[in-house]
Design a protein around this motif. Structure first.
Motif, PDB file in Angstrom:
ATOM      1  N   ALA A   1      25.806  -5.440  12.767  1.00 34.21           N
ATOM      2  CA  ALA A   1      24.548  -4.705  12.586  1.00 34.21           C
ATOM      3  C   ALA A   1      24.399  -4.323  11.119  1.00 34.21           C
ATOM      4  O   ALA A   1      25.358  -3.890  10.476  1.00 34.21           O
ATOM      5  N   PHE A   2      23.174  -4.477  10.623  1.00 27.14           N
ATOM      6  CA  PHE A   2      22.898  -4.250   9.212  1.00 27.14           C
ATOM      7  C   PHE A   2      21.584  -3.490   9.057  1.00 27.14           C
ATOM      8  O   PHE A   2      20.625  -3.761   9.776  1.00 27.14           O
ATOM      9  N   SER A   3      21.536  -2.574   8.115  1.00 27.99           N
ATOM     10  CA  SER A   3      20.273  -1.919   7.781  1.00 27.99           C
ATOM     11  C   SER A   3      19.829  -2.365   6.397  1.00 27.99           C
ATOM     12  O   SER A   3      20.643  -2.490   5.478  1.00 27.99           O
ATOM     13  N   LEU A   4      18.544  -2.624   6.273  1.00 29.48           N
ATOM     14  CA  LEU A   4      17.966  -3.156   5.044  1.00 29.48           C
ATOM     15  C   LEU A   4      16.916  -2.166   4.544  1.00 29.48           C
ATOM     16  O   LEU A   4      15.896  -1.937   5.198  1.00 29.48           O
ATOM     17  N   LEU A   5      17.189  -1.554   3.403  1.00 31.44           N
ATOM     18  CA  LEU A   5      16.270  -0.570   2.834  1.00 31.44           C
ATOM     19  C   LEU A   5      15.057  -1.286   2.253  1.00 31.44           C
ATOM     20  O   LEU A   5      15.189  -2.174   1.402  1.00 31.44           O
ATOM     21  N   MET A   6      13.872  -0.915   2.748  1.00 33.24           N
ATOM     22  CA  MET A   6      12.623  -1.559   2.342  1.00 33.24           C
ATOM     23  C   MET A   6      11.590  -0.487   1.972  1.00 33.24           C
ATOM     24  O   MET A   6      11.780   0.698   2.257  1.00 33.24           O
ATOM     25  N   PRO A   7      10.466  -0.884   1.355  1.00 30.85           N
ATOM     26  CA  PRO A   7       9.442   0.105   1.009  1.00 30.85           C
ATOM     27  C   PRO A   7       8.960   0.907   2.213  1.00 30.85           C
ATOM     28  O   PRO A   7       8.836   0.393   3.321  1.00 30.85           O
ATOM     29  N   GLU A   8       8.696   2.165   1.978  1.00 33.30           N
ATOM     30  CA  GLU A   8       8.271   3.101   3.019  1.00 33.30           C
ATOM     31  C   GLU A   8       6.866   2.763   3.507  1.00 33.30           C
ATOM     32  O   GLU A   8       5.970   2.485   2.710  1.00 33.30           O
ATOM     33  N   THR A   9       6.686   2.785   4.839  1.00 33.42           N
ATOM     34  CA  THR A   9       5.379   2.459   5.416  1.00 33.42           C
ATOM     35  C   THR A   9       4.789   3.578   6.268  1.00 33.42           C
ATOM     36  O   THR A   9       3.586   3.618   6.487  1.00 33.42           O
ATOM     37  N   TYR A  10       5.638   4.488   6.773  1.00 30.68           N
ATOM     38  CA  TYR A  10       5.120   5.522   7.666  1.00 30.68           C
ATOM     39  C   TYR A  10       4.638   6.722   6.851  1.00 30.68           C
ATOM     40  O   TYR A  10       5.411   7.358   6.135  1.00 30.68           O
ATOM     41  N   VAL A  11       3.351   7.020   6.944  1.00 30.17           N
ATOM     42  CA  VAL A  11       2.747   8.060   6.102  1.00 30.17           C
ATOM     43  C   VAL A  11       1.976   9.080   6.938  1.00 30.17           C
ATOM     44  O   VAL A  11       1.123   9.797   6.406  1.00 30.17           O
ATOM     45  N   ALA A  12       2.283   9.161   8.230  1.00 26.35           N
ATOM     46  CA  ALA A  12       1.493  10.014   9.122  1.00 26.35           C
ATOM     47  C   ALA A  12       2.140  11.363   9.387  1.00 26.35           C
ATOM     48  O   ALA A  12       1.764  12.055  10.332  1.00 26.35           O
TER      49      ALA A  12
ATOM     50  N   PHE B   1       5.548  15.054   5.111  1.00 21.89           N
ATOM     51  CA  PHE B   1       6.547  14.829   4.069  1.00 21.89           C
ATOM     52  C   PHE B   1       6.800  13.345   3.800  1.00 21.89           C
ATOM     53  O   PHE B   1       7.760  12.999   3.111  1.00 21.89           O
ATOM     54  N   MET B   2       5.946  12.461   4.307  1.00 20.94           N
ATOM     55  CA  MET B   2       6.186  11.028   4.150  1.00 20.94           C
ATOM     56  C   MET B   2       5.050  10.366   3.370  1.00 20.94           C
ATOM     57  O   MET B   2       3.878  10.540   3.695  1.00 20.94           O
ATOM     58  N   TYR B   3       5.441   9.599   2.359  1.00 21.01           N
ATOM     59  CA  TYR B   3       4.489   8.924   1.484  1.00 21.01           C
ATOM     60  C   TYR B   3       4.957   7.486   1.244  1.00 21.01           C
ATOM     61  O   TYR B   3       6.138   7.170   1.402  1.00 21.01           O
ATOM     62  N   THR B   4       4.038   6.626   0.836  1.00 17.16           N
ATOM     63  CA  THR B   4       4.454   5.308   0.366  1.00 17.16           C
ATOM     64  C   THR B   4       5.234   5.481  -0.936  1.00 17.16           C
ATOM     65  O   THR B   4       5.067   6.456  -1.657  1.00 17.16           O
ATOM     66  N   ASP B   5       6.091   4.508  -1.214  1.00 20.73           N
ATOM     67  CA  ASP B   5       6.854   4.538  -2.457  1.00 20.73           C
ATOM     68  C   ASP B   5       5.948   4.204  -3.644  1.00 20.73           C
ATOM     69  O   ASP B   5       4.903   3.574  -3.495  1.00 20.73           O
ATOM     70  N   THR B   6       6.384   4.618  -4.811  1.00 18.31           N
ATOM     71  CA  THR B   6       5.670   4.221  -6.026  1.00 18.31           C
ATOM     72  C   THR B   6       5.840   2.712  -6.223  1.00 18.31           C
ATOM     73  O   THR B   6       6.802   2.113  -5.727  1.00 18.31           O
ATOM     74  N   PRO B   7       4.936   2.069  -6.952  1.00 21.72           N
ATOM     75  CA  PRO B   7       5.096   0.631  -7.212  1.00 21.72           C
ATOM     76  C   PRO B   7       6.455   0.289  -7.832  1.00 21.72           C
ATOM     77  O   PRO B   7       7.055  -0.738  -7.489  1.00 21.72           O
ATOM     78  N   GLU B   8       6.944   1.141  -8.714  1.00 26.27           N
ATOM     79  CA  GLU B   8       8.252   0.894  -9.329  1.00 26.27           C
ATOM     80  C   GLU B   8       9.362   0.953  -8.285  1.00 26.27           C
ATOM     81  O   GLU B   8      10.258   0.099  -8.268  1.00 26.27           O
ATOM     82  N   ARG B   9       9.288   1.957  -7.398  1.00 20.86           N
ATOM     83  CA  ARG B   9      10.304   2.087  -6.350  1.00 20.86           C
ATOM     84  C   ARG B   9      10.215   0.922  -5.373  1.00 20.86           C
ATOM     85  O   ARG B   9      11.234   0.424  -4.886  1.00 20.86           O
ATOM     86  N   GLU B  10       9.003   0.456  -5.066  1.00 22.71           N
ATOM     87  CA  GLU B  10       8.827  -0.725  -4.209  1.00 22.71           C
ATOM     88  C   GLU B  10       9.562  -1.922  -4.802  1.00 22.71           C
ATOM     89  O   GLU B  10      10.300  -2.623  -4.100  1.00 22.71           O
TER      90      GLU B  10
ATOM     91  N   LYS C   1      -5.451  10.794   2.134  1.00 17.84           N
ATOM     92  CA  LYS C   1      -5.046  10.831   0.725  1.00 17.84           C
ATOM     93  C   LYS C   1      -3.696  10.163   0.508  1.00 17.84           C
ATOM     94  O   LYS C   1      -3.035  10.404  -0.500  1.00 17.84           O
ATOM     95  N   ARG C   2      -3.294   9.304   1.452  1.00 17.27           N
ATOM     96  CA  ARG C   2      -2.025   8.600   1.332  1.00 17.27           C
ATOM     97  C   ARG C   2      -2.252   7.164   0.883  1.00 17.27           C
ATOM     98  O   ARG C   2      -3.335   6.611   1.032  1.00 17.27           O
ATOM     99  N   GLY C   3      -1.183   6.572   0.367  1.00 14.15           N
ATOM    100  CA  GLY C   3      -1.259   5.199  -0.101  1.00 14.15           C
ATOM    101  C   GLY C   3      -1.152   4.193   1.031  1.00 14.15           C
ATOM    102  O   GLY C   3      -0.933   4.546   2.189  1.00 14.15           O
TER     103      GLY C   3
END
Length: 263
Positions: free
Chosen positions: A117-128, A131-140, A255-257
């Motif tokens: 089993a493996f976890s793969l860190l990817m850009p954030e998508t849940y913004v509802a 305290f949850m926001y999309t990542d900045t373009p640089e962080r993406e 007002k979320r990305g």
């Protein structure tokens, strides 16, 4: 065989990349479940070839496997000459909690033993949530670059059928995240009833309907309508794919990305 579920494209990308690397097919499990008519199937028989692996690729929803993936496991019948090598690659914005413990238990019901089993860190998508926001373009960009390196490492382990592999970022207090916070989230907050459309912004392009992995949206007089029949996974694919930000989940996403893989 690799079964995947994806809303905004992260898990689809991982599954397709993995399939190409190890020479096996990647299949969208939501399509298998609902088919072209949008009617949920009762059973799915998977007949594996000799020595074929079986993998599952999906995002973490509220520190648990998405309920559509858990439903798929309940309907899955495996036909194989011998017990196949079984693995999971899950995508997450930050961490998995104990989601893979749930997956391992439920896979036993399909007659499968989880070998890796493996976890793969990817850009954030849940913004509802507040305290949850999309990542900045640089962080993406940082996450995607590292994800490709990590995925190549995971592919090597899977290709070599290594057992006992557990490369998971569980986060702090994983039990609390999965069984208390995640338990409440998945029991009470997975619903399409908070989705709304701003009719002044909506141009009726239908991208929301096309992007919904479970067919939960129908266009009516040029505007999307959600079916309210329990199939929604709250993956927010409709929200992220809307080119005019006309779709929202309550008031919090106004007002979320937005993000989807390849954006």
């Amino acid at each position: 065989m690799i079964f995947f579920f994806s809303g905004t494209g992260n898990s689809r990308w991982a599954a397709q990349h993995l399939a190409e690397a190890i020479g096996e097919e990647a299949v969208d499990l939501a399509t298998l479940m609902y088919g072209v008519e949008g009617v949920r199937q009762a059973r799915f028989v998977c007949k594996l070839k000799d020595n074929e692996r079986i993998g599952f690729c999906f995002p973490i929803h509220g520190w648990q496997p998405p309920h559509i993936v858990r439903q798929f496991w309940q309907m899955l019948d495996i036909v194989a000459e011998k017990k196949p090598y079984c693995y999971i690659v899950c995508t997450c914005g930050d961490n998995t909690g104990n989601a893979l413990d749930i997956a391992e238990r439920e896979l036993r019901g399909c007659g499968l033993s989880l070998d890796a089993a493996f976890s793969l860190l990817m850009p954030e998508t849940y913004v509802a949530l507040p305290f949850m926001y999309t990542d900045t373009p640089e962080r993406e960009r940082e996450k995607l670059a590292k994800a490709l390196d990590d995925l190549r490492s995971f592919e090597k382990s899977i290709a070599e059928r290594k057992t006992g592999e557990r490369h998971l970022v569980k986060g702090t207090m994983p039990w609390m995240l999965t069984y208390v916070v995640g338990g409440y989230f998945n029991a009470r907050m997975i619903s399409d009833r908070k989705f709304t459309v701003d009719e002044q912004r909506c141009v009726g392009c239908g991208l929301c309907e096309k992007s919904c992995p479970v067919g939960d949206i129908r266009m009516d007089n040029g505007n999307p309508e959600w079916l309210h029949d329990g199939r929604c996974t709250c993956c927010l694919s409709c929200y992220h794919h809307c080119p005019h930000h006309a779709i929202n989940y309550g008031n919090i996403t106004k007002k979320r990305g937005q993000y989807f893989f390849g954006h």
